[in-house]
Design a protein around this motif. Structure first.
Motif, PDB file in Angstrom:
ATOM      1  N   GLY A 120       8.903  -9.503  26.582  1.00 43.42           N
ATOM      2  CA  GLY A 120       9.693  -8.362  26.144  1.00 43.42           C
ATOM      3  C   GLY A 120      11.005  -8.705  25.472  1.00 43.42           C
ATOM      4  N   GLU A 121      11.368  -9.985  25.418  1.00 42.99           N
ATOM      5  CA  GLU A 121      12.606 -10.394  24.749  1.00 42.99           C
ATOM      6  C   GLU A 121      12.333 -10.554  23.255  1.00 42.99           C
ATOM      7  OE1 GLU A 121      15.706 -10.537  23.601  1.00 42.99           O
ATOM      8  OE2 GLU A 121      16.123 -10.900  25.745  1.00 42.99           O
ATOM      9  N   LEU A 122      12.786  -9.600  22.480  1.00 44.48           N
ATOM     10  CA  LEU A 122      12.491  -9.582  21.050  1.00 44.48           C
ATOM     11  C   LEU A 122      13.480 -10.388  20.228  1.00 44.48           C
ATOM     12  CD1 LEU A 122      11.462  -5.833  20.630  1.00 44.48           C
ATOM     13  CD2 LEU A 122      10.039  -7.806  21.222  1.00 44.48           C
ATOM     14  N   ASP A 123      14.655 -10.690  20.772  1.00 47.38           N
ATOM     15  CA  ASP A 123      15.641 -11.511  20.077  1.00 47.38           C
ATOM     16  C   ASP A 123      15.246 -12.977  20.251  1.00 47.38           C
ATOM     17  OD1 ASP A 123      18.209 -13.242  20.070  1.00 47.38           O
ATOM     18  OD2 ASP A 123      18.872 -11.374  19.147  1.00 47.38           O
ATOM     19  N   VAL A 124      14.900 -13.635  19.152  1.00 47.55           N
ATOM     20  CA  VAL A 124      14.357 -14.991  19.230  1.00 47.55           C
ATOM     21  C   VAL A 124      15.373 -15.957  19.839  1.00 47.55           C
ATOM     22  CG1 VAL A 124      13.488 -16.948  17.895  1.00 47.55           C
ATOM     23  CG2 VAL A 124      12.740 -14.613  17.351  1.00 47.55           C
ATOM     24  N   ALA A 131       0.239   1.777  18.408  1.00 47.16           N
ATOM     25  CA  ALA A 131       1.224   0.734  18.671  1.00 47.16           C
ATOM     26  C   ALA A 131       1.963   0.328  17.402  1.00 47.16           C
ATOM     27  CB  ALA A 131       0.550  -0.491  19.292  1.00 47.16           C
ATOM     28  N   GLN A 132       3.162  -0.180  17.609  1.00 42.72           N
ATOM     29  CA  GLN A 132       3.968  -0.773  16.538  1.00 42.72           C
ATOM     30  C   GLN A 132       3.886  -2.281  16.675  1.00 42.72           C
ATOM     31  OE1 GLN A 132       8.140  -0.133  17.095  1.00 42.72           O
ATOM     32  NE2 GLN A 132       8.728  -0.978  15.103  1.00 42.72           N
ATOM     33  N   VAL A 133       3.508  -2.959  15.602  1.00 45.73           N
ATOM     34  CA  VAL A 133       3.404  -4.414  15.626  1.00 45.73           C
ATOM     35  C   VAL A 133       4.792  -5.011  15.419  1.00 45.73           C
ATOM     36  CG1 VAL A 133       2.349  -6.438  14.551  1.00 45.73           C
ATOM     37  CG2 VAL A 133       1.045  -4.307  14.764  1.00 45.73           C
ATOM     38  N   LEU A 134       5.153  -5.978  16.264  1.00 52.69           N
ATOM     39  CA  LEU A 134       6.507  -6.554  16.273  1.00 52.69           C
ATOM     40  C   LEU A 134       6.434  -8.039  15.923  1.00 52.69           C
ATOM     41  CD1 LEU A 134       7.624  -4.926  19.647  1.00 52.69           C
ATOM     42  CD2 LEU A 134       8.173  -4.104  17.348  1.00 52.69           C
ATOM     43  N   ALA A 135       6.578  -8.353  14.658  1.00 51.62           N
ATOM     44  CA  ALA A 135       6.553  -9.747  14.229  1.00 51.62           C
ATOM     45  C   ALA A 135       7.932 -10.374  14.408  1.00 51.62           C
ATOM     46  CB  ALA A 135       6.128  -9.835  12.770  1.00 51.62           C
ATOM     47  N   ASP A 136       7.966 -11.644  14.829  1.00 49.72           N
ATOM     48  CA  ASP A 136       9.238 -12.355  14.956  1.00 49.72           C
ATOM     49  C   ASP A 136       9.842 -12.634  13.584  1.00 49.72           C
ATOM     50  OD1 ASP A 136       9.503 -12.582  17.699  1.00 49.72           O
ATOM     51  OD2 ASP A 136       8.483 -14.521  17.811  1.00 49.72           O
ATOM     52  N   GLU A 186      16.821 -19.273  24.594  1.00 52.58           N
ATOM     53  CA  GLU A 186      17.779 -19.567  25.659  1.00 52.58           C
ATOM     54  C   GLU A 186      17.160 -19.321  27.032  1.00 52.58           C
ATOM     55  OE1 GLU A 186      21.993 -18.504  23.358  1.00 52.58           O
ATOM     56  OE2 GLU A 186      20.999 -16.989  24.600  1.00 52.58           O
ATOM     57  N   GLN A 187      16.438 -18.223  27.163  1.00 54.46           N
ATOM     58  CA  GLN A 187      15.846 -17.894  28.457  1.00 54.46           C
ATOM     59  C   GLN A 187      14.750 -18.882  28.854  1.00 54.46           C
ATOM     60  OE1 GLN A 187      16.658 -15.439  30.811  1.00 54.46           O
ATOM     61  NE2 GLN A 187      18.495 -15.520  29.537  1.00 54.46           N
ATOM     62  N   VAL A 188      13.914 -19.282  27.905  1.00 52.65           N
ATOM     63  CA  VAL A 188      12.877 -20.269  28.218  1.00 52.65           C
ATOM     64  C   VAL A 188      13.522 -21.609  28.564  1.00 52.65           C
ATOM     65  CG1 VAL A 188      10.851 -21.489  27.351  1.00 52.65           C
ATOM     66  CG2 VAL A 188      11.172 -19.073  26.805  1.00 52.65           C
ATOM     67  N   LEU A 189      14.622 -21.938  27.891  1.00 48.45           N
ATOM     68  CA  LEU A 189      15.344 -23.169  28.228  1.00 48.45           C
ATOM     69  C   LEU A 189      15.838 -23.136  29.668  1.00 48.45           C
ATOM     70  CD1 LEU A 189      16.549 -25.892  27.441  1.00 48.45           C
ATOM     71  CD2 LEU A 189      18.532 -24.671  26.503  1.00 48.45           C
ATOM     72  N   VAL A 190      16.280 -21.981  30.142  1.00 48.55           N
ATOM     73  CA  VAL A 190      16.692 -21.852  31.546  1.00 48.55           C
ATOM     74  C   VAL A 190      15.524 -22.176  32.462  1.00 48.55           C
ATOM     75  CG1 VAL A 190      17.381 -20.195  33.328  1.00 48.55           C
ATOM     76  CG2 VAL A 190      18.541 -20.195  31.113  1.00 48.55           C
ATOM     77  N   ASP A 191      14.339 -21.670  32.154  1.00 39.01           N
ATOM     78  CA  ASP A 191      13.166 -21.932  32.985  1.00 39.01           C
ATOM     79  C   ASP A 191      12.801 -23.415  32.978  1.00 39.01           C
ATOM     80  OD1 ASP A 191      11.742 -19.234  33.957  1.00 39.01           O
ATOM     81  OD2 ASP A 191      12.680 -18.874  32.016  1.00 39.01           O
ATOM     82  N   VAL A 192      12.843 -24.036  31.811  1.00 36.41           N
ATOM     83  CA  VAL A 192      12.508 -25.462  31.719  1.00 36.41           C
ATOM     84  C   VAL A 192      13.558 -26.291  32.461  1.00 36.41           C
ATOM     85  CG1 VAL A 192      12.127 -27.405  30.165  1.00 36.41           C
ATOM     86  CG2 VAL A 192      11.264 -25.131  29.561  1.00 36.41           C
ATOM     87  N   SER A 193      14.820 -25.929  32.326  1.00 37.75           N
ATOM     88  CA  SER A 193      15.885 -26.656  33.023  1.00 37.75           C
ATOM     89  C   SER A 193      15.728 -26.535  34.535  1.00 37.75           C
ATOM     90  CB  SER A 193      17.257 -26.135  32.578  1.00 37.75           C
ATOM     91  OG  SER A 193      17.449 -26.340  31.195  1.00 37.75           O
ATOM     92  N   ASP A 194      15.362 -25.349  35.010  1.00 32.97           N
ATOM     93  CA  ASP A 194      15.113 -25.173  36.445  1.00 32.97           C
ATOM     94  C   ASP A 194      13.969 -26.065  36.913  1.00 32.97           C
ATOM     95  OD1 ASP A 194      17.127 -23.317  36.623  1.00 32.97           O
ATOM     96  OD2 ASP A 194      15.812 -21.564  36.615  1.00 32.97           O
ATOM     97  N   LEU A 195      12.934 -26.149  36.108  1.00 33.20           N
ATOM     98  CA  LEU A 195      11.801 -27.007  36.466  1.00 33.20           C
ATOM     99  C   LEU A 195      12.204 -28.474  36.468  1.00 33.20           C
ATOM    100  CD1 LEU A 195       8.804 -27.157  37.146  1.00 33.20           C
ATOM    101  CD2 LEU A 195       8.304 -27.084  34.687  1.00 33.20           C
ATOM    102  N   LEU A 196      13.002 -28.878  35.486  1.00 37.76           N
ATOM    103  CA  LEU A 196      13.483 -30.261  35.444  1.00 37.76           C
ATOM    104  C   LEU A 196      14.299 -30.610  36.686  1.00 37.76           C
ATOM    105  CD1 LEU A 196      14.531 -30.651  31.703  1.00 37.76           C
ATOM    106  CD2 LEU A 196      12.917 -32.114  32.927  1.00 37.76           C
TER     107      LEU A 196
END
Length: 218
Positions: free
Chosen positions: A186-190, A119-124, A195-205
């Protein structure tokens, strides 16, 4: 040696536990009960060496070949066993601390009961941007609409985490569906991950009513 360095040293022959019902994120902990013989062997070997294993997902269509070696999805999370307990019949209870995303380069020849990959380790990379504060504020707003016990466990982490770590800990706490969790893993672009997690939190709100103050209104 840091946990990151331990994972990097293990990446040449990384033990993999495919678990379609669970997705681990870096900086988070997941409890696992290990009962299948091949994964009992995996945990036994991990505990005897570096305590490292990766939690992975299988490609769609795995159901008919679960007992074999159905194709693995390439993006996984490698972690370190931080607590273990052996119980009856050789089974284990463990806590696995997520350390880093890894990408499978090649599955190794099957000379063990369990599967191993190179495996290749993928650090942010470091990241600071407006998306970070937007997500943090959304979490603070959410904390006012959920039970206090849940808010109290999430708020301290959200307050001190940043960048990719912030996205990961919030996703781990608030996104239940394994397929969506795997997308976020799998989203490697921080920036895009935030942005994507914000969409999930906004949907929950949008599904939760604001908490109304108790007591008489003037």
């Amino acid at each position: 040696m840091t946990a990151q360095e331990t994972v990097e040293r293990a990446a040449g022959a990384l033990k993999v536990f495919p678990l379609p019902s669970a997705v681990l994120f870096p900086h988070t902990v997941i409890p696992l009960h290990i009962f299948e013989p091949r994964y009992r062997a995996l945990v036994k070997d991990a505990l005897a060496t570096d305590r490292v294993l990766a939690l992975g997902q299988l490609e769609p269509g795995w159901e008919g070949n679960y007992e074999g070696r159905p194709p693995l999805q390439s993006l996984m999370c490698a972690g370190v066993i931080v607590w273990d307990e052996q119980v009856e019949d050789g089974r284990y209870n463990i806590l696995l601390q997520g350390v880093s995303r890894v990408r499978m380069v090649k599955e190794l020849s099957p000379d063990t009961l369990y599967r191993q990959v190179r495996a290749q380790v993928l650090a942010d990379p470091p990241y600071t941007g407006p998306e970070e504060e937007q997500l943090r504020q959304a979490v603070f707003e959410l904390a006012g609409r959920v039970p206090p016990s849940f808010a109290e466990s999430l708020l301290p982490v959200a307050a001190r985490a940043g960048g990719g770590m912030l996205a990961d800990v919030v996703a781990s706490a608030l996104v239940p569906e394994p397929g969506r969790r795997q997308e976020l893993l799998g989203e490697l672009d921080v920036r895009r991950r935030l942005e994507q997690v914000l969409v999930d939190v906004s949907d929950l709100l949008s599904q939760l009513q604001p908490v109304r103050p108790s007591g008489p209104m003037n």
